[in-house]
Scaffold this active site. Sequence first.
Site, mmCIF file in Angstrom:
data_model
loop_
_atom_site.group_PDB
_atom_site.id
_atom_site.type_symbol
_atom_site.label_atom_id
_atom_site.label_comp_id
_atom_site.label_asym_id
_atom_site.label_seq_id
_atom_site.Cartn_x
_atom_site.Cartn_y
_atom_site.Cartn_z
ATOM 1 N N PHE A 5 -20.007 22.341 -37.182
ATOM 2 C CA PHE A 5 -20.964 23.141 -36.145
ATOM 3 C C PHE A 5 -22.791 23.452 -36.617
ATOM 4 C CE2 PHE A 5 -22.886 27.529 -34.425
ATOM 5 C CZ PHE A 5 -22.251 27.296 -33.055
ATOM 6 N N ARG A 38 -32.162 29.769 -34.175
ATOM 7 C CA ARG A 38 -32.912 29.078 -33.038
ATOM 8 C C ARG A 38 -33.889 28.983 -33.919
ATOM 9 N NH1 ARG A 38 -30.236 28.822 -28.379
ATOM 10 N NH2 ARG A 38 -29.036 31.191 -27.693
ATOM 11 N N ASP A 86 -21.283 18.407 -26.419
ATOM 12 C CA ASP A 86 -20.415 18.822 -27.713
ATOM 13 C C ASP A 86 -18.587 18.445 -27.159
ATOM 14 O OD1 ASP A 86 -18.776 19.749 -29.845
ATOM 15 O OD2 ASP A 86 -19.016 21.337 -29.179
ATOM 16 N N GLU A 146 -30.727 18.587 -22.810
ATOM 17 C CA GLU A 146 -30.192 19.381 -23.138
ATOM 18 C C GLU A 146 -29.803 19.611 -24.983
ATOM 19 O OE1 GLU A 146 -27.841 21.521 -23.319
ATOM 20 O OE2 GLU A 146 -25.879 21.393 -22.769
ATOM 21 N N ASP A 147 -29.322 20.078 -25.549
ATOM 22 C CA ASP A 147 -29.190 20.506 -26.965
ATOM 23 C C ASP A 147 -28.701 19.299 -28.139
ATOM 24 O OD1 ASP A 147 -27.295 22.084 -26.569
ATOM 25 O OD2 ASP A 147 -28.505 23.185 -27.351
HETATM 26 P P1 IMP Z 1 -20.405 21.317 -23.810
HETATM 27 O O1 IMP Z 1 -19.758 21.975 -22.733
HETATM 28 O O2 IMP Z 1 -18.750 22.044 -25.374
HETATM 29 O O3 IMP Z 1 -20.603 20.081 -23.842
HETATM 30 O O4 IMP Z 1 -21.059 22.162 -25.659
HETATM 31 C C1 IMP Z 1 -22.522 22.771 -25.002
HETATM 32 C C2 IMP Z 1 -22.965 23.492 -25.316
HETATM 33 O O5 IMP Z 1 -22.396 24.426 -26.616
HETATM 34 C C3 IMP Z 1 -24.636 23.219 -25.992
HETATM 35 O O6 IMP Z 1 -25.361 23.213 -25.214
HETATM 36 C C4 IMP Z 1 -24.510 24.007 -27.348
HETATM 37 O O7 IMP Z 1 -25.185 25.796 -26.679
HETATM 38 C C5 IMP Z 1 -23.439 24.731 -27.299
HETATM 39 N N1 IMP Z 1 -22.842 23.890 -28.822
HETATM 40 C C6 IMP Z 1 -21.956 22.513 -29.015
HETATM 41 N N2 IMP Z 1 -21.894 22.544 -30.228
HETATM 42 C C7 IMP Z 1 -22.401 23.695 -30.750
HETATM 43 C C8 IMP Z 1 -23.385 23.681 -31.787
HETATM 44 O O8 IMP Z 1 -22.870 22.533 -33.075
HETATM 45 N N3 IMP Z 1 -23.948 24.202 -33.058
HETATM 46 C C9 IMP Z 1 -24.625 24.974 -31.248
HETATM 47 N N4 IMP Z 1 -24.544 24.959 -30.537
HETATM 48 C C10 IMP Z 1 -23.480 24.522 -29.655
HETATM 49 MG MG MG Z 2 -27.040 24.862 -24.821
#
Ligand code: IMP
Ligand code: MG
Length: 195
Positions: free
Chosen positions: A164, A177, A115, A111-112
């Site tokens: 962010f 990206r 969050d 995963e990138d």
């Molecule tokens: P989560 O489900 O809140 O953990 O979010 C996961 C997804 O939200 C990541 O795979 C990203 O695609 C997106 N995301 C969360 N934080 C960021 C950020 O700071 N920049 C860009 N994408 C984010």
């Molecule tokens: Mg993602």
Amino acid sequence: MAQRTKYQPRSKGKAAESVRTLISHAQIERRIAELAKEIRGDFPNERLHLVGVLKGSVFFLADLARQISGELSIDFISVSSYGGGTHSSGEVKLTRDLDSSIEGKTVIVVEDILDTGMTLEYLLRVFEQRKPRRLRVAVLLDKPERRVARVRADYVGFTIPNEFVVGYGLDYAERYRNLADVGVLTLGTREKKPA
Ligand code: IMP
Ligand code: MG
């Protein structure tokens, strides 16, 4: 050649949108080499099956996979949790499934960014039902302050503050990206501030 993070505003007069470098491409490369060694060290004799979460993980997965020695295969899955903006809707939907079964495989979810953890929680639930031999998680970035779901990654590239970020696969409304570094996005004053 990928763009660097020095991002110039497109129009004069309007409040400028900008990206400030947080992690340079060189730092990312060095850390990925370490992660690759660590992962292979944990599973020295197994074929690793990397599952990338589209689209944010593509650059990370491509670089990580090339640094891991030995047998390896890759697949991709796509989920949507964010709309076009910077706030999570909290709802996760599977929009593209894997090509092949993960049953009996040593799976590393790539995963990138971790969050709130909602995406990963959902994915781990889905994958566990499919009976992989082992299931591990590698994330390039971890934003622990924002965690809602009780999930953790086994391999973390960088722990970052609650900002962010964009670049190296991460987007804001599909933009940025292609930046080589990871940077903090500041939107112009006409737009909403990122979460
Ligand atoms: P989560 O489900 O809140 O953990 O979010 C996961 C997804 O939200 C990541 O795979 C990203 O695609 C997106 N995301 C969360 N934080 C960021 C950020 O700071 N920049 C860009 N994408 C984010
Ligand atoms: Mg993602």
